[in-house]
Write a protein that holds these residues in place. Sequence first.
Motif, short mmCIF file in Angstrom:
data_model
loop_
_atom_site.label_atom_id
_atom_site.label_comp_id
_atom_site.label_asym_id
_atom_site.label_seq_id
_atom_site.Cartn_x
_atom_site.Cartn_y
_atom_site.Cartn_z
N MET A 5 0.84 -1.20 0.00
CA MET A 5 0.00 0.00 0.00
C MET A 5 0.87 1.25 0.00
SD MET A 5 -1.42 0.49 3.91
CE MET A 5 -2.18 2.06 3.45
N LEU A 6 0.26 2.34 -0.46
CA LEU A 6 0.89 3.66 -0.42
C LEU A 6 0.30 4.44 0.74
CD1 LEU A 6 0.66 4.62 -4.21
CD2 LEU A 6 2.50 3.38 -3.05
N SER A 7 1.14 5.11 1.50
CA SER A 7 0.72 6.02 2.56
C SER A 7 1.53 7.29 2.37
CB SER A 7 0.98 5.41 3.94
OG SER A 7 0.66 6.33 4.97
N PHE A 8 0.85 8.41 2.09
CA PHE A 8 1.61 9.60 1.71
C PHE A 8 0.89 10.90 2.07
CE2 PHE A 8 -1.02 8.31 -1.88
CZ PHE A 8 -1.55 9.51 -2.36
N THR A 9 1.68 11.94 2.11
CA THR A 9 1.17 13.29 2.33
C THR A 9 1.14 14.05 1.01
OG1 THR A 9 3.39 14.12 2.82
CG2 THR A 9 2.06 13.40 4.69
N ASP A 46 -7.99 14.26 -11.10
CA ASP A 46 -8.52 13.15 -10.30
C ASP A 46 -7.37 12.33 -9.70
OD1 ASP A 46 -9.82 10.88 -9.34
OD2 ASP A 46 -11.25 10.83 -11.01
N MET A 47 -7.36 12.19 -8.37
CA MET A 47 -6.31 11.42 -7.71
C MET A 47 -6.31 9.97 -8.17
SD MET A 47 -3.71 11.16 -5.72
CE MET A 47 -3.49 12.50 -4.55
N ASN A 48 -7.46 9.46 -8.59
CA ASN A 48 -7.51 8.10 -9.12
C ASN A 48 -6.60 7.94 -10.34
OD1 ASN A 48 -9.81 6.59 -7.61
ND2 ASN A 48 -10.68 8.60 -8.07
N VAL A 49 -6.53 8.96 -11.16
CA VAL A 49 -5.67 8.94 -12.35
C VAL A 49 -4.21 9.04 -11.93
CG1 VAL A 49 -5.09 10.15 -14.48
CG2 VAL A 49 -7.48 9.93 -13.79
N THR A 50 -3.92 9.90 -10.97
CA THR A 50 -2.55 10.06 -10.48
C THR A 50 -2.01 8.76 -9.91
OG1 THR A 50 -2.95 12.39 -9.95
CG2 THR A 50 -1.10 11.34 -8.84
N LEU A 51 -2.85 8.00 -9.22
CA LEU A 51 -2.41 6.79 -8.54
C LEU A 51 -2.30 5.57 -9.45
CD1 LEU A 51 -4.39 7.06 -5.18
CD2 LEU A 51 -1.96 7.45 -5.55
N TRP A 52 -2.96 5.61 -10.60
CA TRP A 52 -3.00 4.44 -11.48
C TRP A 52 -1.62 3.91 -11.85
CZ3 TRP A 52 -6.02 0.64 -13.05
CH2 TRP A 52 -5.70 -0.06 -14.22
N PRO A 53 -0.69 4.75 -12.33
CA PRO A 53 0.62 4.19 -12.70
C PRO A 53 1.42 3.67 -11.51
CG PRO A 53 0.63 6.57 -12.88
CD PRO A 53 -0.79 6.17 -12.67
N PHE A 111 1.34 -7.77 -6.31
CA PHE A 111 0.83 -7.42 -4.98
C PHE A 111 -0.68 -7.23 -4.99
CE2 PHE A 111 5.21 -5.66 -4.47
CZ PHE A 111 5.58 -6.33 -3.31
N HIS A 112 -1.33 -7.65 -3.93
CA HIS A 112 -2.70 -7.23 -3.65
C HIS A 112 -2.58 -5.87 -2.99
CE1 HIS A 112 -4.65 -11.08 -4.59
NE2 HIS A 112 -3.53 -11.63 -4.12
N VAL A 113 -3.22 -4.87 -3.58
CA VAL A 113 -2.99 -3.48 -3.18
C VAL A 113 -4.10 -2.99 -2.26
CG1 VAL A 113 -2.52 -1.15 -4.01
CG2 VAL A 113 -1.88 -3.12 -5.42
N LEU A 114 -3.71 -2.59 -1.07
CA LEU A 114 -4.65 -1.98 -0.14
C LEU A 114 -4.91 -0.53 -0.55
CD1 LEU A 114 -3.19 -3.31 3.22
CD2 LEU A 114 -5.37 -3.98 2.19
N ALA A 115 -6.07 -0.02 -0.22
CA ALA A 115 -6.40 1.37 -0.53
C ALA A 115 -5.35 2.30 0.08
CB ALA A 115 -7.78 1.72 0.02
N PRO A 116 -4.99 3.36 -0.61
CA PRO A 116 -3.95 4.26 -0.09
C PRO A 116 -4.42 5.01 1.15
CG PRO A 116 -5.03 5.25 -1.97
CD PRO A 116 -5.56 3.84 -1.87
N GLN A 117 -3.46 5.37 1.98
CA GLN A 117 -3.73 6.27 3.10
C GLN A 117 -3.21 7.64 2.68
OE1 GLN A 117 -5.35 5.54 5.88
NE2 GLN A 117 -5.16 7.59 6.78
N ILE A 118 -4.12 8.57 2.45
CA ILE A 118 -3.74 9.89 1.95
C ILE A 118 -3.94 10.93 3.06
CG2 ILE A 118 -4.04 11.60 0.14
CD1 ILE A 118 -5.32 9.42 -1.58
N GLN A 138 -9.19 3.78 -7.50
CA GLN A 138 -7.84 3.63 -6.99
C GLN A 138 -7.71 4.09 -5.54
OE1 GLN A 138 -4.88 2.31 -8.89
NE2 GLN A 138 -6.82 1.45 -9.56
N MET A 139 -8.84 4.39 -4.90
CA MET A 139 -8.79 4.98 -3.56
C MET A 139 -9.58 4.21 -2.51
SD MET A 139 -9.05 8.96 -4.76
CE MET A 139 -8.81 9.67 -3.15
N LYS A 140 -10.54 3.38 -2.95
CA LYS A 140 -11.36 2.63 -2.01
C LYS A 140 -11.57 1.20 -2.52
CE LYS A 140 -13.99 6.60 -0.26
NZ LYS A 140 -15.34 7.19 -0.09
#
Length: 269
Positions: free
Chosen positions: A142-146, A162-169, A180-187, A264-266
């Motif tokens: 998973m990604l956890s970021f500020t 859209d953050m969903n587009v930013t996170l796709w790549p 990897f099985h990807v957990l929703a990001p912590q933003i 890409q967020m939930k």
Amino acid sequence: MAKKVLIIYAHQNSASFNAAAKNAAVEVLTAQGCSVEVSDLYAMNFKATATAEDIKGVKNAENFCYLEESRAAWEEGRLSEDITKEQAKITEADLIIFQFPMYWSGLPAVMKGWIDRVLTYGFAYTQEKRYSQGVFKDKKAMLSFTTRSLESMFSPTGIDGDMNVTLWPLQNGILHYCGFHVLAPQIFWAPASAADEDRKSMMEAWRTRLQGLLEEKTLSFLSLDCFDEKTFQLKPDVQEKQASKEFGLTAGIHLNKPLPPHNQMKAGC
């Protein structure tokens, strides 16, 4: 058995919000019985550039290809020690958390360098083992970021898009690609400009989430079986099933339809 968690951490300041988020993850997950290890990339002075120095005994210096040289070096035990140490950590981990400040809508250079150098061809992926059939299909990440931008700025109508587009790549092109099985990001939205109480609320929400993190459902990605084996285009029957639906399949494979909200967020979207 106790789960093993690896945190790949990239921030220069031990008093930063990212440091606090990393420390909270170590504390809460350890209290649950997890074994937690941190790769502090700046403290390690981790080399960000993928060069011939990573390989002991380059085979073709005149026509150097990092992809092929690093694969052969991995197979033959000729990768540099800093890379093999990180690969050993990944092999042991059940969950990898990437903790970082978002730079230029992506990863800090040192973290991108970690990905470039550590997730080598052969170790992390092959032509046959990728996406839903990937090498790490028994692991989670998973990604956890500020961010510096407000949440409203990273929306479908916001200036950053859209953050969903930013996170796709990042989530599909790196994590899911390696299986990897990807957990929703912590933003953490713009903590630097938030009020003290809001920053405290962000951290408490993270600590609460960490209590059940290992049992969370993961994000949805298409199985490799949905694509033609030669062209890697969606199979006609998959496209037909989607023809009458309002939204596309994913943020990246959207079939010229509106993007599925929060894909890409939930989890479950």
